[in-house]
Design a protein around this motif. Structure first.
Motif, mmCIF file in Angstrom:
data_model
loop_
_atom_site.group_PDB
_atom_site.id
_atom_site.type_symbol
_atom_site.label_atom_id
_atom_site.label_comp_id
_atom_site.label_asym_id
_atom_site.label_seq_id
_atom_site.Cartn_x
_atom_site.Cartn_y
_atom_site.Cartn_z
ATOM 1 N N SER A 122 -78.773 41.876 2.223
ATOM 2 C CA SER A 122 -77.364 42.203 2.462
ATOM 3 C C SER A 122 -76.516 41.275 1.614
ATOM 4 O O SER A 122 -76.919 40.144 1.306
ATOM 5 N N GLU A 123 -75.345 41.746 1.236
ATOM 6 C CA GLU A 123 -74.437 40.924 0.424
ATOM 7 C C GLU A 123 -74.010 39.678 1.181
ATOM 8 O O GLU A 123 -73.885 38.594 0.606
ATOM 9 N N SER A 142 -96.379 31.173 1.983
ATOM 10 C CA SER A 142 -96.141 32.047 3.130
ATOM 11 C C SER A 142 -94.643 32.219 3.353
ATOM 12 O O SER A 142 -93.863 31.296 3.126
ATOM 13 N N TYR A 143 -94.248 33.399 3.840
ATOM 14 C CA TYR A 143 -92.850 33.660 4.158
ATOM 15 C C TYR A 143 -92.802 34.819 5.133
ATOM 16 O O TYR A 143 -93.799 35.532 5.342
ATOM 17 N N ASP A 144 -91.667 35.018 5.761
ATOM 18 C CA ASP A 144 -91.486 36.085 6.746
ATOM 19 C C ASP A 144 -91.081 37.364 6.011
ATOM 20 O O ASP A 144 -89.963 37.450 5.502
ATOM 21 N N PRO A 145 -91.953 38.381 5.948
ATOM 22 C CA PRO A 145 -91.608 39.597 5.194
ATOM 23 C C PRO A 145 -90.494 40.418 5.837
ATOM 24 O O PRO A 145 -89.946 41.302 5.200
ATOM 25 N N ASN A 146 -90.156 40.116 7.096
ATOM 26 C CA ASN A 146 -89.099 40.877 7.769
ATOM 27 C C ASN A 146 -87.751 40.172 7.744
ATOM 28 O O ASN A 146 -86.785 40.675 8.296
ATOM 29 N N ALA A 147 -87.685 38.992 7.129
ATOM 30 C CA ALA A 147 -86.435 38.243 7.093
ATOM 31 C C ALA A 147 -85.397 38.943 6.226
ATOM 32 O O ALA A 147 -85.732 39.597 5.235
ATOM 33 N N MET A 148 -84.128 38.784 6.586
ATOM 34 C CA MET A 148 -83.049 39.374 5.801
ATOM 35 C C MET A 148 -82.797 38.598 4.517
ATOM 36 O O MET A 148 -82.201 39.112 3.579
ATOM 37 N N ASP A 183 -74.927 33.122 -3.718
ATOM 38 C CA ASP A 183 -75.273 33.828 -4.956
ATOM 39 C C ASP A 183 -75.301 35.333 -4.685
ATOM 40 O O ASP A 183 -76.307 35.857 -4.209
ATOM 41 N N PRO A 184 -74.212 36.046 -4.971
ATOM 42 C CA PRO A 184 -74.202 37.496 -4.734
ATOM 43 C C PRO A 184 -75.307 38.227 -5.496
ATOM 44 O O PRO A 184 -75.739 39.300 -5.092
ATOM 45 N N ALA A 185 -75.774 37.637 -6.608
ATOM 46 C CA ALA A 185 -76.812 38.289 -7.409
ATOM 47 C C ALA A 185 -78.164 38.306 -6.704
ATOM 48 O O ALA A 185 -79.089 38.978 -7.167
ATOM 49 N N ALA A 186 -78.296 37.577 -5.600
ATOM 50 C CA ALA A 186 -79.557 37.594 -4.848
ATOM 51 C C ALA A 186 -79.686 38.851 -3.988
ATOM 52 O O ALA A 186 -80.767 39.107 -3.432
ATOM 53 N N PHE A 187 -78.623 39.634 -3.869
ATOM 54 C CA PHE A 187 -78.637 40.835 -3.028
ATOM 55 C C PHE A 187 -79.498 41.918 -3.661
ATOM 56 O O PHE A 187 -79.235 42.387 -4.768
ATOM 57 N N VAL A 188 -80.546 42.313 -2.956
ATOM 58 C CA VAL A 188 -81.436 43.382 -3.402
ATOM 59 C C VAL A 188 -81.095 44.634 -2.608
ATOM 60 O O VAL A 188 -81.248 44.664 -1.382
ATOM 61 N N ASP A 189 -80.636 45.649 -3.292
ATOM 62 C CA ASP A 189 -80.210 46.890 -2.653
ATOM 63 C C ASP A 189 -81.202 47.999 -2.972
ATOM 64 O O ASP A 189 -81.685 48.126 -4.091
ATOM 65 N N HIS A 190 -81.517 48.794 -1.965
ATOM 66 C CA HIS A 190 -82.374 49.969 -2.130
ATOM 67 C C HIS A 190 -83.775 49.607 -2.634
ATOM 68 O O HIS A 190 -84.356 50.334 -3.445
ATOM 69 N N ALA A 191 -84.325 48.508 -2.162
ATOM 70 C CA ALA A 191 -85.669 48.107 -2.593
ATOM 71 C C ALA A 191 -86.186 47.022 -1.655
ATOM 72 O O ALA A 191 -85.441 46.465 -0.838
ATOM 73 N N LYS A 192 -87.467 46.716 -1.798
ATOM 74 C CA LYS A 192 -88.110 45.655 -1.032
ATOM 75 C C LYS A 192 -88.888 44.766 -1.983
ATOM 76 O O LYS A 192 -89.493 45.237 -2.946
ATOM 77 N N VAL A 193 -88.889 43.444 -1.703
ATOM 78 C CA VAL A 193 -89.600 42.465 -2.522
ATOM 79 C C VAL A 193 -90.746 41.873 -1.714
ATOM 80 O O VAL A 193 -90.565 41.512 -0.545
ATOM 81 N N GLU A 194 -91.924 41.768 -2.322
ATOM 82 C CA GLU A 194 -93.068 41.129 -1.676
ATOM 83 C C GLU A 194 -93.746 40.201 -2.680
ATOM 84 O O GLU A 194 -94.072 40.622 -3.788
ATOM 85 N N MET A 197 -85.192 32.419 -10.081
ATOM 86 C CA MET A 197 -85.156 33.869 -10.241
ATOM 87 C C MET A 197 -84.526 34.528 -9.028
ATOM 88 O O MET A 197 -84.589 34.011 -7.907
ATOM 89 N N HIS A 198 -83.905 35.675 -9.260
ATOM 90 C CA HIS A 198 -83.456 36.560 -8.189
ATOM 91 C C HIS A 198 -83.701 37.992 -8.643
ATOM 92 O O HIS A 198 -83.969 38.251 -9.820
ATOM 93 N N PHE A 199 -83.657 38.921 -7.698
ATOM 94 C CA PHE A 199 -83.962 40.316 -8.033
ATOM 95 C C PHE A 199 -82.773 41.242 -7.775
ATOM 96 O O PHE A 199 -82.932 42.455 -7.683
ATOM 97 N N GLY A 200 -81.586 40.670 -7.617
ATOM 98 C CA GLY A 200 -80.406 41.492 -7.389
ATOM 99 C C GLY A 200 -80.087 42.375 -8.587
ATOM 100 O O GLY A 200 -80.247 41.970 -9.740
ATOM 101 N N GLY A 201 -79.637 43.593 -8.319
ATOM 102 C CA GLY A 201 -79.232 44.510 -9.382
ATOM 103 C C GLY A 201 -80.363 45.021 -10.237
ATOM 104 O O GLY A 201 -80.136 45.537 -11.339
#
Length: 708
Positions: free
Chosen positions: A262-263, A297-303, A272-283, A356-360
């Motif tokens: 979410s933004e 390790s990380y929580d795959p369900n975290a926002m 960092d607004p560029a960290a917002f990943v829309d319409h996708a999932k990162v693993e 790195m971030h995956f926004g946009g």
């Protein structure tokens, strides 16, 4: 806040949610239970960067159903026939239990905290009339001054600090015991054991910083490798127990990968607004450092998620677009993504050198229609997300002039208009022009709706169009509707083979389209490729990660062991044996576990033709049919990166395997076959009664064949 705790919280592993065939009921992570819920509810709150686990254990008489630990709020249905349960609460490193309470059917239990944090845990009787047990626990950072927890033969000690940036120091400890930093960070005080001749002094440095130089009591020190931000030095005892530390700091090799769904989360957590990943999932699938696997390790369900890495790390990541979206480019943050040939949406990134971030990274995309038919035209797709949860659909239609089967057996007095072969593929872009992962889809559960244009002028009085599907030899008239005003024949379908347009007795609908501005029409070409924009609907069914097995009622079992899980031939694989019991099964001592040795599992589809042939020969000899070939490699990895492969365990490890959709049947008896290191054939029979899952207790790891 100490950086070590901070990293632990950010890299906290998703709760190990395990269902065993010994009788456990349903588990839900952070789910809202119905009013009629009967069972145990665990509510965990972590203050700041605190961590901790709550373990529960059910009993039938004196028989334990196994101990399970969770780090997240969870609800667990009571197994049938239990008489007792045990609760244990364990705070994380440098953490403590704050508020704690237990309620049984609304009544608070006294002295529950003292019992729960004890070594033996808290025993609670459970009867048929018991409905709801609630545990509420709060974990806090342990800021208790060390003097309140005295050391044997304790004497006071002082560590004086001088350096270019004192604020870079986040914590000091001696022999694993935290010292109290002064407000100006110029000194730290605590107690040490006077009988010792040497001490290990540790310093926690701000994330993104590292020691350039360190001297202790005037002696220059060799800078060791940091351990989650901590640097440890061994020093000789001084007579006055005063130690002078001089240091300089600079930029570290730390880098991060961040994303948020979410933004607001992107802004609040990372600024960092560029960290917002829309319409996708990162693993994040795996991380390799200096050629060795690193347990991240990380929580795959975290926002929102931050993963801390080092410059030079190699990572494997899955970037999974929603239906109707595709990856824009295989270059993100100037980092080249290398697509995996065999696993959809999986990429490798080598030698990471920056944050790195995956926004946009994703764009909206249209489904593709490849139509060369003379029988129908202007094809449309609706509800396409029922066929594919990611990427787009590619529909191909060709006339089948040689199809001669009589379809009047399912539709009396029908007249054939023409037959068309329709094939459907799921297309996911690799981010490189013209390169895609393509998967044929022959059938699925919920219908999509196709619309095709046919010539309404060919209908007689009281006639309408319909359509008959021939899938694997089965003829079915679909629930089709013909709109005479638009010439569109619409029908739902979830299987793709040969379709025959027919005329039959009936009355067409007549629903004119709203008026549109007249557009220039082009003549239909014999071969055409039309790209259409499909109204995107929210996907309600995403394929679960490969370390999760779906269970009845929408529940799921999550593997207790980390690693790499890349399986497409089955519906997930999960280790359901408790993590500590897996460690014991592979022969790890308590000392090895405390020293940081981990157990990881590399689970993938087996692509070795020679191995698969050998397993197939075993199956054929036993009159069995192979459903899937799997590779299950188990390893132990020490803190220093020493890797040992585990071919056999001392005691069995319980695995849960999701049966692929195409192989599910209530009458099939599944088993798993493998060949042990002595070349003997080993067979593990399914222990559960669910036709959608296979439960086996295996002590041989390597290559498997799932058979029935």
């Amino acid at each position: 806040m100490k950086k070590g705790n901070k990293l632990i919280a950010k890299l906290l592993c998703f709760a190990l949610v395990v269902l065993t065939v010994l009788g456990y009921g349903s588990l839900k992570a952070e789910a809202e239970e119905p009013d009629s819920f009967v069972g145990l509810k665990i509510d965990i709150t972590n203050q700041d960067s605190a961590t901790g686990t709550v373990s529960y254990e059910f009993f039938k008489g004196n028989e334990s159903l196994g101990e399970v630990g969770t780090s997240l709020s969870t609800t667990i249905s009571f197994p049938e026939g239990i008489t007792k349960m045990k609760i244990k609460v364990k705070p994380g490193t440098n953490c403590q239990v704050g508020n704690y309470s237990m309620y049984v059917d609304g009544a608070e239990v006294s002295d529950a905290k003292e019992a729960a944090i004890s070594e033996n845990g808290h025993d609670i009787a459970v009867s048929e009339s018991t409905n709801l047990c609630e545990v509420k626990v709060e974990f806090r950072e342990d800021n208790t001054p060390s003097g309140e927890n005295p050391v044997e033969h304790a004497v006071p000690a002082t560590i004086s600090l001088s350096g270019d940036k004192l604020d870079d120091i986040q914590g000091v400890r001696v022999d694993g015991r935290d010292f109290q930093l002064s407000a100006d960070k110029a000194s730290a005080t605590g107690e040490v054991d006077s009988t010792k001749g040497r001490y290990q002094i540790g310093f926690c440095v701000e994330f993104g910083k590292a020691f350039n130089s360190v001297s202790i009591n005037g002696v220059a020190q060799e800078i060791p490798q940091d351990n989650e931000g901590w640097y440890y030095f061994t020093v000789d005892k001084t007579e006055n127990q005063n130690y002078t530390i001089s240091f300089t700091t600079g930029a570290s090799n730390d880098v991060t990968i961040v994303w948020a769904y979410s933004e607001q989360e992107a802004q609040e957590k990372f600024n960092d607004p560029a960290a917002f990943v829309d319409h996708a999932k990162v693993e994040i699938v795996s991380v390799t450092r200096n050629g060795e696997f690193v347990d991240i390790s990380y929580d795959p369900n975290a926002m929102s998620t931050m993963v801390a890495l080092k410059k030079g790390d190699d990572i494997v990541v899955r970037l999974i677009p929603d239906y109707g979206y595709q990856l824009k480019s295989a270059v993100i943050n100037d980092q080249q993504l290398v697509p995996d040939d065999n696993t959809v949406s999986q990429f490798s990134l080598y030698n990471i050198q920056g944050n790195m971030h995956f926004g946009g990274a994703f764009k909206e995309a249209s489904d593709i229609i490849n139509d060369s038919s003379n029988v129908i035209s202007d094809v449309t797709i609706a509800n396409g997300n029922n066929a594919a949860s990611s990427g787009n659909l590619s529909l191909t239609l060709t006339d089948n002039v040689s199809y001669t089967r009589d379809v009047t057996s399912v539709v009396a007095d029908a007249t054939k208009v023409g037959s068309v072969d329709i094939t459907l593929d799921n297309v996911v872009s690799k981010g490189i022009d013209g390169q895609n992962w393509t998967r044929n889809i022959s059938e699925f559960e919920n219908d999509i709706t196709l619309g095709v244009k046919v010539d309404g002028n060919n209908l007689g009085a009281n006639e309408t169009y319909s359509i008959v599907r021939d899938h694997n030899g089965t003829l079915t008239e679909l629930n089709a509707t013909f709109n005479a005003a638009t010439g569109v024949l619409s029908f739902p379908t979830n299987q793709f083979s040969t379709y025959t347009i027919i005329k039959k007795q009936g009355t067409p609908q007549y629903n004119p389209e709203p008026e549109k501005k007249e557009e220039k029409k082009e003549e239909k070409k014999e071969e055409k490729k039309v790209e259409i924009v499909v109204q995107k609907e929210a996907s309600t069914k995403e394929k679960a990660p490969a370390n999760i097995v779906q269970l009845p009622g929408g529940e799921k079992a999550v593997s207790s062991i980390g690693g790499v899980y890349n399986v497409e031939s089955v519906e997930g694989v999960a280790v359901v044996t408790q993590k500590k019991d897996v460690y014991s099964a592979v022969g790890l001592s308590n000392e090895e576990v405390k020293a940081g040795t981990n157990v990881v599992l590399y689970m993938s589809d087996c692509l070795n033709k020679k191995t698969n042939q050998a397993l197939n020969d075993v199956a054929v000899a036993a009159n069995k049919k192979v459903v899937a070939y799997l590779t299950a490699d188990m390893y132990t990895i020490t803190k220093k990166g020493v890797i040992n492969k585990v071919r056999q365990t001392g005691t069995p490890v319980e695995l849960l395997i999701g049966v692929p959709q195409s192989a599910r049947s209530a009458n099939r008896q599944f088993s798993v076959v493998c060949i042990d290191p002595s070349k003997n054939v080993v067979t593990y029979n399914d222990m559960d009664t669910n036709p959608n899952t296979i439960t086996v207790r295996a002590n041989v790891f390597g290559n498997y064949a799932v058979v029935y």
